[in-house]
Design an enzyme around this catalytic site. Structure first.
Site, PDB file in Angstrom:
ATOM      1  CB  CYS A  47     -43.850 -43.171  27.798  1.00  0.00           C
ATOM      2  SG  CYS A  47     -43.073 -42.686  26.256  1.00  0.00           S
ATOM      3  CB  SER A  49     -39.015 -41.852  26.960  1.00  0.00           C
ATOM      4  OG  SER A  49     -39.242 -41.685  25.600  1.00  0.00           O
ATOM      5  CG  HIS A  52     -35.537 -45.546  25.802  1.00  0.00           C
ATOM      6  ND1 HIS A  52     -35.283 -46.836  25.397  1.00  0.00           N
ATOM      7  CD2 HIS A  52     -36.187 -44.974  24.766  1.00  0.00           C
ATOM      8  CE1 HIS A  52     -35.770 -47.027  24.178  1.00  0.00           C
ATOM      9  NE2 HIS A  52     -36.338 -45.907  23.779  1.00  0.00           N
ATOM     10  CG  HIS A  68     -42.570 -38.679  30.108  1.00  0.00           C
ATOM     11  ND1 HIS A  68     -42.087 -39.939  30.339  1.00  0.00           N
ATOM     12  CD2 HIS A  68     -42.867 -38.622  28.791  1.00  0.00           C
ATOM     13  CE1 HIS A  68     -42.098 -40.612  29.212  1.00  0.00           C
ATOM     14  NE2 HIS A  68     -42.574 -39.851  28.252  1.00  0.00           N
ATOM     15  CB  CYS A 175     -45.814 -38.629  26.305  1.00  0.00           C
ATOM     16  SG  CYS A 175     -44.381 -39.105  25.301  1.00  0.00           S
TER      17      CYS A 175
HETATM   18  N1  COD Z   1     -39.390 -53.213  11.026  1.00  0.00           N
HETATM   19  C1  COD Z   1     -40.700 -52.945  11.200  1.00  0.00           C
HETATM   20  N2  COD Z   1     -41.284 -52.850  12.423  1.00  0.00           N
HETATM   21  C2  COD Z   1     -40.508 -53.054  13.492  1.00  0.00           C
HETATM   22  C3  COD Z   1     -39.123 -53.349  13.392  1.00  0.00           C
HETATM   23  C4  COD Z   1     -38.565 -53.431  12.079  1.00  0.00           C
HETATM   24  N3  COD Z   1     -37.281 -53.696  11.881  1.00  0.00           N
HETATM   25  N4  COD Z   1     -38.622 -53.490  14.640  1.00  0.00           N
HETATM   26  C5  COD Z   1     -39.642 -53.296  15.486  1.00  0.00           C
HETATM   27  N5  COD Z   1     -40.784 -53.024  14.819  1.00  0.00           N
HETATM   28  C6  COD Z   1     -42.100 -52.736  15.346  1.00  0.00           C
HETATM   29  C7  COD Z   1     -42.476 -53.532  16.563  1.00  0.00           C
HETATM   30  O1  COD Z   1     -43.014 -54.793  16.226  1.00  0.00           O
HETATM   31  C8  COD Z   1     -43.520 -52.626  17.241  1.00  0.00           C
HETATM   32  O2  COD Z   1     -44.826 -52.903  16.816  1.00  0.00           O
HETATM   33  C9  COD Z   1     -43.143 -51.219  16.750  1.00  0.00           C
HETATM   34  O3  COD Z   1     -42.126 -51.380  15.770  1.00  0.00           O
HETATM   35  C10 COD Z   1     -42.576 -50.335  17.884  1.00  0.00           C
HETATM   36  O4  COD Z   1     -43.552 -50.123  18.796  1.00  0.00           O
HETATM   37  P1  COD Z   1     -43.339 -50.003  20.401  1.00  0.00           P
HETATM   38  O5  COD Z   1     -44.636 -50.422  21.012  1.00  0.00           O
HETATM   39  O6  COD Z   1     -42.098 -50.693  20.792  1.00  0.00           O
HETATM   40  O7  COD Z   1     -43.082 -48.465  20.633  1.00  0.00           O
HETATM   41  P2  COD Z   1     -43.973 -47.150  20.746  1.00  0.00           P
HETATM   42  O8  COD Z   1     -44.927 -47.004  19.603  1.00  0.00           O
HETATM   43  O9  COD Z   1     -44.556 -47.052  22.124  1.00  0.00           O
HETATM   44  O10 COD Z   1     -42.822 -46.044  20.616  1.00  0.00           O
HETATM   45  C11 COD Z   1     -41.968 -46.086  19.569  1.00  0.00           C
HETATM   46  C12 COD Z   1     -40.965 -44.926  19.581  1.00  0.00           C
HETATM   47  C13 COD Z   1     -39.949 -45.165  18.520  1.00  0.00           C
HETATM   48  C14 COD Z   1     -41.677 -43.625  19.297  1.00  0.00           C
HETATM   49  C15 COD Z   1     -40.279 -44.827  20.978  1.00  0.00           C
HETATM   50  O11 COD Z   1     -39.553 -45.967  21.264  1.00  0.00           O
HETATM   51  C16 COD Z   1     -39.367 -43.645  21.042  1.00  0.00           C
HETATM   52  O12 COD Z   1     -38.276 -43.615  20.526  1.00  0.00           O
HETATM   53  N6  COD Z   1     -39.833 -42.632  21.741  1.00  0.00           N
HETATM   54  C17 COD Z   1     -39.163 -41.409  21.924  1.00  0.00           C
HETATM   55  C18 COD Z   1     -39.742 -40.331  21.101  1.00  0.00           C
HETATM   56  C19 COD Z   1     -39.839 -39.060  21.883  1.00  0.00           C
HETATM   57  O13 COD Z   1     -40.357 -38.098  21.382  1.00  0.00           O
HETATM   58  N7  COD Z   1     -39.390 -39.040  23.130  1.00  0.00           N
HETATM   59  C20 COD Z   1     -39.551 -37.970  24.032  1.00  0.00           C
HETATM   60  C21 COD Z   1     -40.423 -38.323  25.215  1.00  0.00           C
HETATM   61  S1  COD Z   1     -41.159 -39.831  25.108  1.00  0.00           S
HETATM   62 ZN    ZN Z   2     -42.985 -40.416  26.363  1.00  0.00          ZN
END
Ligand code: COD
Ligand code: ZN
Ligand code: ZN
Length: 375
Positions: A47, A49, A52, A68, A175
């Site tokens: 994931c 996170s 991160h 996780h 998750c």
């Molecule tokens: N405008 C539009 N789309 C965008 C932009 C933008 N400016 N920038 C990036 N994107 C797109 C990317 O092309 C991508 O497709 C998407 O946004 C992001 O997807 P991923 O694959 O990087 O991320 P995910 O879906 O796996 O996860 C995204 C989260 C934001 C949920 C993740 O990074 C996060 O913050 N997770 C924590 C949330 C949480 O609950 N954490 C606790 C345990 S995990």
């Molecule tokens: Zn997670």
């Protein structure tokens, strides 16, 4: 020969330093103490996170065993454990559900007071660790630490699931899937016939799309700057997809016009301040609900004109899709088994655990949705 009550030596991925690859090490995993459970991990997802922590964006004391989002089988239990037994299939819970704190007792909230995510101590609830490596104690991560063949968790951090469930798929319920799906059905409470906008079509955003569809939304508009994400989003239920870079006006205005005055529900699933504001402003000004799912970069804040909320918009967020974890995870697994939603389209890569560093490279390159590591 039974391993119960004994120290288990096994392989785990240890992070010794930030911004460095994981090192696969032999670790010792102590037996579970009272109200703890030792689990043999069968599959774990990677994931954002976890990454991160590697990049230093999310605090965790080092050295640490991350991970996780997983599923496994109970190997042994400590004294007093009643909700799982050896041989049960289980999912570890990165937000526990103690059932006793004020938050667990509140019908709407899920961020249990016992969650390590509140204090980043890197230990089990009793303040100590069960892992050692090369003579040093190794920290836990969010009470789960699933990048290890065996892990120990508190009983409040594990849920028993259907014995027939495929662990290499349902691990996503630990998750990413639940975070996105729950944000739609549980946090936003998407209604039948509504119009939704989902900003960010990664694994979590796609799970929001699945949730909006399950809730009966009439239009689901995907927003992403990477048009390669559109095909899968449409396959999962998006009715339209748009790229902000194709327009010369702000994307919230484009959405406002496309929907005759704003969407009913919007979701920010990217983790950027500018898209959080766009998601808020693209929703209808007197009843729209905007849900923040993405975590913003460390220490950044927004300045807001309160007029954006005054006419009646709602701006909210939640962790783990707002689900009370121990109660909800078995139900989500049952719903998956009853084919109420798919998980397969989210899994783009399956690799042996030893390839964990390659799995993180794939995540960083944007090429994978979810990589599942198997043991
Ligand atoms: N405008 C539009 N789309 C965008 C932009 C933008 N400016 N920038 C990036 N994107 C797109 C990317 O092309 C991508 O497709 C998407 O946004 C992001 O997807 P991923 O694959 O990087 O991320 P995910 O879906 O796996 O996860 C995204 C989260 C934001 C949920 C993740 O990074 C996060 O913050 N997770 C924590 C949330 C949480 O609950 N954490 C606790 C345990 S995990
Ligand atoms: Zn997670
Ligand atoms: Zn609690």
């Amino acid at each position: 020969m039974s391993t119960a009550g004994k120290v288990i030596k096994c392989k785990a991925a240890v992070l010794w330093e930030y911004k460095k690859p994981f090192s696969i090490e032999e670790v010792e995993v102590a037996p579970p103490k009272a109200y703890e459970v030792r689990i043999k991990i069968v599959a774990t997802g990677i994931c954002r996170s976890d990454d991160h922590v590697v990049s230093g964006n999310l605090h965790s004391p080092l050295p640490v065993i991350l991970g996780h989002e997983a599923a496994g089988i109970v190997e042994s239990i400590g004294e007093g454990v009643t909700t799982v037994k050896p041989g049960d299939k289980v999912i570890p819970l990165f937000i526990p559900q103690c059932g006793k704190c004020r938050i667990c007792k509140h019908p709407e909230s899920n961020f249990c007071m016992k969650a390590d995510l509140r204090k980043y101590q890197g230990t089990l609830v009793d303040g100590t660790c069960r892992f050692t490596c090369r003579g040093k104690p190794i920290h836990h991560f969010l009470g789960t630490s699933t990048f290890s063949e065996y892990t120990v968790v508190d009983e409040i951090s594990v849920a028993k699931i259907d014995a027939a469930s495929p662990l290499e798929k349902v691990c996503l319920i630990g998750c990413g899937f639940s975070t996105g799906y729950g944000s739609a059905v549980n946090v936003g409470k998407v209604t039948r016939g509504s119009i939704c906008a989902v900003f960010g079509l990664g694994g979590v955003g796609l799970s929001v799309v699945i949730g909006c569809k399950a809730a009966g939304a009439a239009r689901i508009i995907g927003v992403d700057i990477n048009k390669d994400k559109f095909a899968k989003a449409k396959e999962l239920g998006a009715t339209e997809c748009i790229n902000p870079q194709d327009y010369d006006k702000p994307i919230n205005q484009v959405l406002y016009e496309m929907t005759d005055g704003g969407v009913d529900f919007s979701f920010e699933v990217i983790g950027r301040l500018d898209t959080m504001v766009s998601a808020l402003l693209c929703c209808q000004d007197s009843h729209g609900v905007s849900v923040i799912v993405g975590v913003p970069p460390n220490a950044q804040s927004l300045s807001m004109n309160p007029m954006a909320l005054l006419a009646g918009r709602t701006w909210k967020g939640a962790l783990f899709g707002g689900y009370k974890s121990k109660d909800s995870v078995p139900k989500l697994v049952a719903d998956f088994m009853a084919k109420k939603f798919p998980l397969e389209p989210l899994i783009t890569n399956v690799s042996p655990f030893a390839k964990i560093n390659e799995g993180f490279d794939l995540l960083r390159s944007g090429k994978s949705i979810r990589t599942v590591l198997t043991f």
